[in-house]
Design an enzyme around this catalytic site. Structure first.
Site, short mmCIF file in Angstrom:
data_model
loop_
_atom_site.label_atom_id
_atom_site.label_comp_id
_atom_site.label_asym_id
_atom_site.label_seq_id
_atom_site.Cartn_x
_atom_site.Cartn_y
_atom_site.Cartn_z
CB SER A 1 47.31 41.60 38.01
OG SER A 1 48.36 42.20 38.68
CG ASP B 1 37.83 54.03 34.17
OD1 ASP B 1 36.67 53.65 34.40
OD2 ASP B 1 38.80 53.64 34.93
CE LYS C 1 47.55 39.88 43.91
NZ LYS C 1 48.22 41.19 43.76
#
Length: 692
Positions: free
Chosen positions: A473, A484, A498
């Protein structure tokens, strides 16, 4: 999680006169199990809510009906050991009609199938008890026959005679497992007789609410595994039904056929502190304090949860089959745990120094362990300037580490199950300049962008982020953003996956937990299902087929949307091949990495076996062989680390709490130390390139 996020008024008009006013109970049959008015209205509400607000909004049609049907059969009879072929032939009339039945508020087929399940289960328990009545000693353990244990896709047995034969073998297998685990025939007979009698007694206490919850969950969970119906009782206790972190043991549990399995441990919770419970362990017994152990095999998850819960400060004992056991090894241990609420300060981020010698030079790396993404909402909302939060604590720790002149920082997110989304966003902001941190795509297709609006980077130094399968999460959002933005090396294991958002919608009867949004990284990739794939992957310490989002039925797939940032030249990518090569050379002979690889390989090999022998001599030989392989792997690790070798696997006192060594150094953690070395490899390669 916000409650009542959706504001929907549902109005229905339909005939209710034929529905029973109340359920009567009887011990002879289950004719009293009939849907009532409240349940019919609730089912229609669920149909409408899923149609309007589920993230995917898939149509309720014949294809969905097939999923509901198969999911319901799997829920009631996962090992195809109760229903017979004629039952399935009868149920097949509804195979493609559940969509229309649900739209019309007709719950009868769901109740009919469940009632048949109860009849078959009662028959099986009575059959097993009749076998035991003849005495465990009369069961033939010398005949050379086998039992198919992986029956998920087995054909349905053709008749009751074939079902009797299957159950004769099942009881025989239960006896054999317990006998090999060291129990005497008399104790085995008492244990199994009590287990089956208890299951029979609980069977006769079945309420219409139990049937309704199972059936509507088969419907709801055909959309995704996190969309579930909660009965009024379970809705009242939602938080503790899904996680035992409040005045419990600090463990997230799920059903696994007839067992209850540990999914993950709450950081700093009583179970995690005990060091005796691990993910994928199976809980088979629960006792209050010094009272008699209650066998919970075959119990529903919510029933087991209620048994484990209790007042703060009280003690609960759990009988556990460790996940590290061989598949057929029923050897269990008893763990005593004092129930308590998890304290926020115990979950707080903490720092340490990792001292490494690398390429003939001494280095000092800072390590920040973040067990959870926490925020003291009460203090924050009250305007307390000293409110506690992950970001504030990490900011302070980074300042302290920079004063100690560390060469880089490793953020340790292993076993971090998530928490505050706000904190994941704010923590990301410490390591990047202004920009998006995570995208949230809603069921209407709208994409909300959460961003760091503060200019400047708080920490600009070299970084690595360490994750594993239990990083979930909010952890995945932070790790994904670091990857990224090319801000850190991501190391370790593939994360949980998740990547969905749920809300609770109250119904006239119970509640619906509904998936209504999905997380995406700033690159546009979802964290759902796939999780975050590290730049350098370490050997898994657990089978990803057993734990993780991808292990759940009907999990929403991975996908991608339009990225929130423009692709930039990745400064890490050119070095990954060399970093991977160095990692492999360095860990090829590392005792802990070798141990993890070999243990997982053995576990996966054993899981591929679909049958077990019911011949005692053969079974004991197989068990001895498996334990011999496990012992060899364990002693190889011990020998390489200069530790005392074991003569047998169970030599250590498993029931005793391990001694806490306050002097344990970060360098002793093989995965953490290797993360530091990879970060130093990268610094060296990057510096060398800069000098060219």
């Amino acid at each position: 999680m916000k409650r009542s996020l959706l504001s929907v008024t549902l109005a229905f008009s339909f005939a209710l006169s034929a529905l029973p006013l109340a359920a009567k109970t009887t011990s002879d049959s289950w004719e009293y199990l009939q849907p009532d008015r409240e349940q019919v209205i609730a089912s229609l509400n669920v149909v409408e809510l899923l149609k309007r607000h589920h993230y995917n909004k898939p149509p309720l049609n014949d294809e969905r009906s097939e999923k509901i049907y198969q999911g319901y059969l799997k829920m009631l009879d996962p090992s195809r050991s109760y229903f017979i072929a004629s039952d399935i032939a009868e149920f097949d009339q509804w195979r493609t009609r559940f969509d229309d039945l649900l739209k019309n508020g007709d719950l009868q087929p769901g109740f009919t199938i469940y009632t048949r399940h109860l009849e078959r289960l009662q028959g099986r328990l009575q059959f097993a008890l009749s076998m035991l009545d003849k005495g465990v000693d009369t069961i033939d353990l010398d005949t050379d026959e086998s039992l198919l244990i992986d029956r998920e896709n087995a054909p349905w047995v053709k008749d009751l005679a074939e079902l009797d034969d299957l159950w004769r073998k099942r009881v025989k297998d239960e006896v054999l497992r317990l006998k090999i685990a060291g129990k005497e025939p008399k104790a085995i007979q008492e244990l199994l007789t009590k287990r089956y009698n208890n299951q029979l007694a609980r069977l006769k206490q079945t309420r219409g609410e139990d049937v309704f919850q199972a059936y509507i969950n088969a419907f709801a969970m055909s959309y995704d595994p996190h969309t579930t119906y909660l009965s009024p009782d379970n809705a009242e206790n939602f938080d503790i039904n899904m996680s035992l972190s409040l005045e419990g043991i600090g463990a997230v549990l799920q059903s696994d056929n007839e067992h209850v399995k540990v999914v993950r441990l709450v950081p700093a919770g009583p179970a995690e502190k005990s060091k005796q419970i691990a993910p994928a362990d199976k809980i088979i017994g629960v006792a209050q304090g010094s009272k008699e152990m209650v066998d919970v095999i075959g119990w529903r998850l919510d029933e087991v949860v209620k048994l484990i819960r209790g007042p703060k400060g009280s003690q609960v004992r759990l009988e556990v089959i460790p996940a590290s056991n061989a598949p057929n090894d029923q050897t269990s241990k008893v763990v005593s745990i004092t129930r308590e609420a998890v304290k926020l300060e115990e979950q707080a981020a903490k720092k340490s120094i990792l001292n490494l010698k690398h390429e003939n030079r001494d280095y000092k790396l800072g390590v920040i362990e973040i067990p959870a993404f926490y925020l003291d909402f009460k203090a924050f909302r009250a305007g307390d300037p000293n409110y506690k939060s992950t970001t504030r604590d990490v900011k302070r720790l980074l300042t302290e580490l920079e004063k100690e002149k560390v060469d880089g920082v490793v953020i340790d997110l292993r076993n971090n199950g998530g928490g505050s989304l706000q904190e994941a966003t704010e923590l990301t902001g410490l390591f990047i300049d202004q920009g998006p941190t995570v995208l949230v795509r809603n069921s209407d297709g709208r994409v909300d962008v959460l961003a760091d609006d503060d200019a400047g980077i708080f920490y600009k130094g070299p970084m690595a982020v360490l994750v594993n399968r239990l990083s979930a999460s909010a952890s995945e959002i932070f790790a994904g953003a670091m990857q990224d933005y090319h801000r850190a090396l991501i190391l370790g294991g593939q994360t949980f996956g998740k990547g969905t958002v749920q809300t609770i919608q109250p119904l006239n009867h119970g509640e619906l937990k509904l998936t209504l949004a999905k997380f995406y990284r700033v690159s546009g990739q979802s964290t759902q299902h796939q999780g975050v794939i590290p730049d350098i992957q370490y050997p898994d310490i657990m089978d990803t087929k057993e734990i993780g989002e991808s292990a759940l039925p009907e999990a929403l797939p991975w996908d991608s949307i339009k990225p929130a940032i423009k692709p930039e030249l990745d400064p890490i990518k050119p070095f990954l091949a060399e970093l991977q090569s160095r990692f492999e050379r360095r860990t090829a002979q590392n005792a802990d990495f070798t141990f993890a690889r070999e243990r997982l390989q053995l576990a996966q090999k054993l899981m591929e076996e679909t049958t077990v022998s019911l011949n005692e001599a053969k079974r004991r030989t197989q068990q001895t062989d498996i334990e011999g392989q496990q012992l060899t792997i364990e002693n190889s690790r011990r020998k390489a680390k200069g530790e005392t070798l074991l003569n047998k696997l169970k030599e250590e006192d498993e029931d005793a709490l391990p001694a806490v060594d306050e002097k344990t150094k970060p360098e002793d953690d093989a995965y953490l130390a290797e993360s530091g070395r990879i970060l130093l490899d990268y610094l060296g390669l990057n510096t060398h390139l800069a000098k060219q």
